[in-house]
Design a protein around this motif. Structure first.
Motif, PDB file in Angstrom:
ATOM      1  N   THR A  20     -35.504  27.016  -5.503  1.00  0.00           N
ATOM      2  CA  THR A  20     -35.218  25.733  -4.853  1.00  0.00           C
ATOM      3  C   THR A  20     -35.279  25.855  -3.329  1.00  0.00           C
ATOM      4  O   THR A  20     -35.615  24.889  -2.634  1.00  0.00           O
ATOM      5  CB  THR A  20     -33.842  25.203  -5.305  1.00  0.00           C
ATOM      6  OG1 THR A  20     -32.860  26.252  -5.180  1.00  0.00           O
ATOM      7  CG2 THR A  20     -33.891  24.746  -6.750  1.00  0.00           C
ATOM      8  N   ARG A  39     -34.990  13.733  -1.316  1.00  0.00           N
ATOM      9  CA  ARG A  39     -34.235  14.839  -1.902  1.00  0.00           C
ATOM     10  C   ARG A  39     -32.958  15.187  -1.136  1.00  0.00           C
ATOM     11  O   ARG A  39     -32.027  15.751  -1.711  1.00  0.00           O
ATOM     12  CB  ARG A  39     -35.110  16.085  -1.966  1.00  0.00           C
ATOM     13  CG  ARG A  39     -36.284  15.974  -2.917  1.00  0.00           C
ATOM     14  CD  ARG A  39     -36.839  17.342  -3.163  1.00  0.00           C
ATOM     15  NE  ARG A  39     -38.025  17.330  -3.987  1.00  0.00           N
ATOM     16  CZ  ARG A  39     -38.395  18.341  -4.768  1.00  0.00           C
ATOM     17  NH1 ARG A  39     -37.630  19.427  -4.826  1.00  0.00           N
ATOM     18  NH2 ARG A  39     -39.491  18.288  -5.476  1.00  0.00           N
ATOM     19  N   ILE A  44     -26.045  13.779  -4.209  1.00  0.00           N
ATOM     20  CA  ILE A  44     -25.629  13.488  -5.574  1.00  0.00           C
ATOM     21  C   ILE A  44     -24.129  13.210  -5.504  1.00  0.00           C
ATOM     22  O   ILE A  44     -23.368  13.965  -4.904  1.00  0.00           O
ATOM     23  CB  ILE A  44     -25.964  14.663  -6.519  1.00  0.00           C
ATOM     24  CG1 ILE A  44     -25.851  14.226  -7.970  1.00  0.00           C
ATOM     25  CG2 ILE A  44     -25.165  15.906  -6.221  1.00  0.00           C
ATOM     26  CD1 ILE A  44     -26.486  15.213  -8.943  1.00  0.00           C
ATOM     27  N   SER A  53     -25.938  11.052  -9.938  1.00  0.00           N
ATOM     28  CA  SER A  53     -27.109  10.855  -9.093  1.00  0.00           C
ATOM     29  C   SER A  53     -27.024   9.496  -8.414  1.00  0.00           C
ATOM     30  O   SER A  53     -26.793   8.486  -9.055  1.00  0.00           O
ATOM     31  CB  SER A  53     -28.384  10.917  -9.940  1.00  0.00           C
ATOM     32  OG  SER A  53     -29.488  10.496  -9.198  1.00  0.00           O
ATOM     33  N   THR A  55     -29.390   7.850  -7.372  1.00  0.00           N
ATOM     34  CA  THR A  55     -30.566   7.047  -7.681  1.00  0.00           C
ATOM     35  C   THR A  55     -30.318   6.115  -8.859  1.00  0.00           C
ATOM     36  O   THR A  55     -31.122   5.282  -9.181  1.00  0.00           O
ATOM     37  CB  THR A  55     -31.778   7.941  -8.006  1.00  0.00           C
ATOM     38  OG1 THR A  55     -31.449   8.762  -9.144  1.00  0.00           O
ATOM     39  CG2 THR A  55     -32.129   8.815  -6.841  1.00  0.00           C
ATOM     40  N   ASN A  62     -22.917  12.760 -14.115  1.00  0.00           N
ATOM     41  CA  ASN A  62     -24.209  12.725 -13.482  1.00  0.00           C
ATOM     42  C   ASN A  62     -25.347  12.738 -14.478  1.00  0.00           C
ATOM     43  O   ASN A  62     -25.269  13.266 -15.567  1.00  0.00           O
ATOM     44  CB  ASN A  62     -24.378  13.934 -12.571  1.00  0.00           C
ATOM     45  CG  ASN A  62     -24.744  15.151 -13.380  1.00  0.00           C
ATOM     46  OD1 ASN A  62     -24.091  15.467 -14.348  1.00  0.00           O
ATOM     47  ND2 ASN A  62     -25.789  15.807 -12.980  1.00  0.00           N
ATOM     48  N   GLY A  64     -28.680  13.868 -13.337  1.00  0.00           N
ATOM     49  CA  GLY A  64     -29.470  14.314 -12.190  1.00  0.00           C
ATOM     50  C   GLY A  64     -30.612  15.212 -12.597  1.00  0.00           C
ATOM     51  O   GLY A  64     -30.438  16.115 -13.414  1.00  0.00           O
ATOM     52  N   PRO A  65     -31.798  14.980 -12.048  1.00  0.00           N
ATOM     53  CA  PRO A  65     -32.907  15.900 -12.301  1.00  0.00           C
ATOM     54  C   PRO A  65     -32.625  17.253 -11.661  1.00  0.00           C
ATOM     55  O   PRO A  65     -31.983  17.343 -10.622  1.00  0.00           O
ATOM     56  CB  PRO A  65     -34.112  15.212 -11.643  1.00  0.00           C
ATOM     57  CG  PRO A  65     -33.515  14.308 -10.611  1.00  0.00           C
ATOM     58  CD  PRO A  65     -32.184  13.866 -11.155  1.00  0.00           C
ATOM     59  N   LYS A  67     -33.783  19.920  -9.581  1.00  0.00           N
ATOM     60  CA  LYS A  67     -34.744  20.354  -8.576  1.00  0.00           C
ATOM     61  C   LYS A  67     -34.018  20.459  -7.248  1.00  0.00           C
ATOM     62  O   LYS A  67     -32.840  20.101  -7.139  1.00  0.00           O
ATOM     63  CB  LYS A  67     -35.929  19.395  -8.482  1.00  0.00           C
ATOM     64  CG  LYS A  67     -35.568  17.941  -8.205  1.00  0.00           C
ATOM     65  CD  LYS A  67     -36.823  17.073  -8.250  1.00  0.00           C
ATOM     66  CE  LYS A  67     -36.487  15.604  -8.008  1.00  0.00           C
ATOM     67  NZ  LYS A  67     -37.707  14.746  -8.067  1.00  0.00           N
ATOM     68  N   ASN A  72     -29.928  16.104  -6.078  1.00  0.00           N
ATOM     69  CA  ASN A  72     -30.252  16.543  -7.429  1.00  0.00           C
ATOM     70  C   ASN A  72     -29.286  17.606  -7.939  1.00  0.00           C
ATOM     71  O   ASN A  72     -28.430  18.094  -7.212  1.00  0.00           O
ATOM     72  CB  ASN A  72     -31.687  17.090  -7.450  1.00  0.00           C
ATOM     73  CG  ASN A  72     -32.686  16.087  -6.905  1.00  0.00           C
ATOM     74  OD1 ASN A  72     -32.726  14.948  -7.355  1.00  0.00           O
ATOM     75  ND2 ASN A  72     -33.477  16.500  -5.924  1.00  0.00           N
ATOM     76  N   ASN A  74     -28.634  21.299  -8.957  1.00  0.00           N
ATOM     77  CA  ASN A  74     -29.164  22.624  -8.661  1.00  0.00           C
ATOM     78  C   ASN A  74     -27.992  23.543  -8.341  1.00  0.00           C
ATOM     79  O   ASN A  74     -26.836  23.103  -8.311  1.00  0.00           O
ATOM     80  CB  ASN A  74     -30.178  22.568  -7.499  1.00  0.00           C
ATOM     81  CG  ASN A  74     -29.643  21.779  -6.324  1.00  0.00           C
ATOM     82  OD1 ASN A  74     -28.654  22.172  -5.688  1.00  0.00           O
ATOM     83  ND2 ASN A  74     -30.262  20.630  -6.033  1.00  0.00           N
ATOM     84  N   ASP A 165     -33.008  16.865 -16.952  1.00  0.00           N
ATOM     85  CA  ASP A 165     -31.714  16.486 -16.385  1.00  0.00           C
ATOM     86  C   ASP A 165     -30.629  17.489 -16.754  1.00  0.00           C
ATOM     87  O   ASP A 165     -30.735  18.205 -17.748  1.00  0.00           O
ATOM     88  CB  ASP A 165     -31.284  15.111 -16.899  1.00  0.00           C
ATOM     89  CG  ASP A 165     -32.135  13.986 -16.356  1.00  0.00           C
ATOM     90  OD1 ASP A 165     -32.902  14.216 -15.409  1.00  0.00           O
ATOM     91  OD2 ASP A 165     -32.042  12.862 -16.893  1.00  0.00           O
TER      92      ASP A 165
END
Length: 601
Positions: A20, A39, A44, A53, A55, A62, A64-65, A67, A72, A74, A165
């Motif tokens: 990352t 990003r 988040i 997230s 978004t 959450n 959250g993707p 990435k 996000n 991570n 996710d």
């Protein structure tokens, strides 16, 4: 405007994951400001029960993707959440460190890594850590927190969301998902502790502070859920000798539901072989969510047909939800919706309560459902004499309401929400697809032994309590600002006022839990909790129909729920279709071109 260069530099200084770290480094080198802002600019967010997230408009955990970036899921955002959470718990709960934290994880990509980062962060602050040594269902964490006397629990899961996710779900010391004001306090501490602490993760994980609670919790959990089995009764109950098909949907449920069946002394289930083992890629389903219906249950139906079974049980990937399908007399398969399963389980809970506690008056028992669930549970409660409490959608509300009522001396039986979430009994105060699987199996097998079926008995309950038939659907809405605009337009659709009609159907009550408005009361104030961050309006019609529009708390969806109630099934079904169409035409048609329908439409 936010200094994106400073955000990028903070990321590169703090992130210790090479993969990352490189993602952001390459974006900086390419001077891709749009992607960097997407990003890094919006963090988040931490909401009730977990990090969310920004978004998606959400309220509890959450989605959250996984990435790089502050927006996000991570390593870095998990560490930041754990730092803030550990400090808040330490400041809020007496002897928090010695009571400890429970940390569990599912079979998704990175779940184990995120769990170990969480565990190490808490251990670095002197917390006793109960870190499960293998994947567990979410209900195990909800159960383990009060069982072990822990101060807090964290479950790393994204439930039934897509494979890319992941999430971070938090339980308070009462075993319930956290609620306000804890979310705000935790979020504040996260913001104050963004820079990762310097710790030796491997050393902390191998220290005496970190223990594996798997055997202790497994033994206690299965011992306690056996109290709900009819085999535990003094009076025997006949069960049919029929096969039950089960799918774990590539999640964690397989081994745990197998053990639950053994605990209930049921024959082993027939597994859907392609889906029984955990697989984070979810290779056989487009959406690993049994709530999606026959598409998600295709392999289950094929398996059931091959072994001549008429009952399918399915968990979602973290095994906190339960789906049910049954083969009907005409050979077709019926996938029961959450309201139908909820009503069947409520009937079973009440039937057993009367047998097991014949001397306890009905008014000492209570059940719970949510504001978008069927009104049938209220009807049943009114006729039978027990209490039915209503909460907002989400088990953070359900669990805490159950705890409140239990503490007041009432006996809890059952709670549900229409999104196939069920809490049978008070072994733990969160939805649980593991214990509900053998409970429902016993229920169905008892019906079969008596010449009935789940569908037959549901029809019988409808005849007894009135036909409560619902139509629930959704559109995708990926922009929170658009969601807000849509609901504001509905509020002003009658010359700047709330609507008084929907097509030919007169509206006699409006409840808006976003703006604190309910015309059922003289002061026009809502009695349920209000959330300005979640859009939700309910319309009550003169003809008995109820329609709720809401933005999902966990997915980018605008959902609608419409229910019609009456004594004649055909008339109820016909009127329901008409009301649904009017709701779409009058409230949603002006904006449906801005939304995305489900893929099966």
């Amino acid at each position: 405007m936010t200094d994106i260069n400073q955000l990028a530099q903070n990321w590169l200084k703090w992130d210790r994951n090479p993969k990352t770290h490189k993602e952001i480094e390459q974006l900086v080198e390419a001077k891709d400001e749009n992607e960097l802002r997407a990003r890094l600019e919006n963090r988040i967010a931490f909401g009730t029960a977990g990090i969310v997230s920004t978004t998606i408009v959400q309220s509890h955990m959450n989605i959250g993707p996984m990435k790089a970036g502050f927006a996000n899921m991570n390593d870095l955002t998990v560490i930041q959440a754990s730092q803030g959470l550990s400090i808040y718990v330490q400041e809020t709960i007496s002897q928090a460190q010695s009571k400890g934290v429970v940390v569990g994880y599912d079979g998704r990509y990175n779940s184990e890594v995120f769990a170990k980062l969480t565990a190490a962060t808490f251990a670095s602050k002197g917390f006793k850590v109960y870190l499960f040594s293998k994947i567990v269902p979410t209900p195990f964490v909800a159960f383990a927190v009060p069982e072990l006397g822990a101060s807090v629990g964290v479950m790393v899961t994204a439930s039934h969301n897509p494979k890319d996710d992941n999430g971070y779900k938090v339980y308070w010391d009462n075993g319930c998902q956290i609620n306000t004001p804890h979310d705000k306090g935790i979020a504040k501490q996260i913001d104050l502790n963004l820079e990762p602490w310097t710790i030796n993760i491997d050393k902390l994980l191998s220290s005496e502070l970190v223990n594996d609670p798997l055997e202790t919790i497994s033994n206690a959990y299965f011992s306690k859920i056996y109290s709900y089995s009819v085999k535990n009764r003094s009076t025997p109950l006949e069960l049919a000798n029929e096969k039950v098909v089960y799918t774990a949907m590539h999640g964690v449920g397989g081994d745990y539901v197998k053990k639950a069946f053994e605990t209930f002394k049921l024959p082993p289930y027939v597994e859907v072989a392609q889906q029984i083992k955990p697989d984070p890629a979810f290779p056989t389903v487009a959406f690993p969510n049994p709530e999606e219906g026959k598409g998600a249950l295709k392999l289950s139906i094929e398996t059931a047909e091959s072994v001549n079974s008429r009952l399918i049980l399915a968990n979602d990937p973290d095994a906190d939800r339960l789906a049910v399908a049954e083969k009907l007399k005409d050979g077709s398969w019926k996938v029961f919706n959450g309201n139908e399963i909820g009503i069947l389980l409520a009937d079973w809970a009440w039937t057993n309560a009367k047998i097991n506690h014949p001397d306890v008056p009905a008014e000492k028992f209570f059940m719970i459902n949510t504001a978008v669930s069927s009104a049938m549970l209220k009807t049943m409660a009114k006729k039978e004499g027990y209490i039915c409490e209503e909460t907002l959608t989400g088990f953070k509300w359900v669990g805490n309401k159950a705890k409140e009522m239990i503490d007041q001396g009432y006996k809890f039986l059952f709670a549900y929400e229409e999104a196939i979430g069920f809490m049978y009994g008070d072994v733990s105060l969160d939805k649980d697809g593991v214990r509900c699987a053998p409970i429902f199996a016993e229920y169905a097998l008892n019906l079969y032994a008596n010449g009935s079926s789940c569908q037959d008995h549901l029809d019988h309950l409808m005849q007894r309590y009135g036909y409560h038939i619902s139509k629930n659907r959704y559109f995708f809405c990926y922009e929170p600002s658009k969601m807000v605009r849509i609901f504001n337009d509905i509020r002003k659709s009658n010359n700047g006022q709330f609507p008084d009609k929907c097509g030919p159907y007169e509206i006699i009550r409006i409840r808006d839990l976003t703006v604190d408005y309910d015309t059922a009361y003289p002061d026009n104030k809502a009695r349920l909790p209000v959330s300005t961050s979640t859009q939700m309006i309910t319309f009550y019609f003169k003809n008995g129909a109820i329609a709720t529009l809401r933005g999902s708390g966990t997915e980018p969806k605008l959902k609608y729920y419409v229910e019609m109630i009456g004594d004649n099934k055909q008339e109820v079904e016909s009127t329901l279709q008409q009301v649904v169409q009017q709701v779409i035409d009058n409230f949603l048609q002006p904006v449906v071109n801005q939304l995305t329908p489900p893929k099966d439409d």
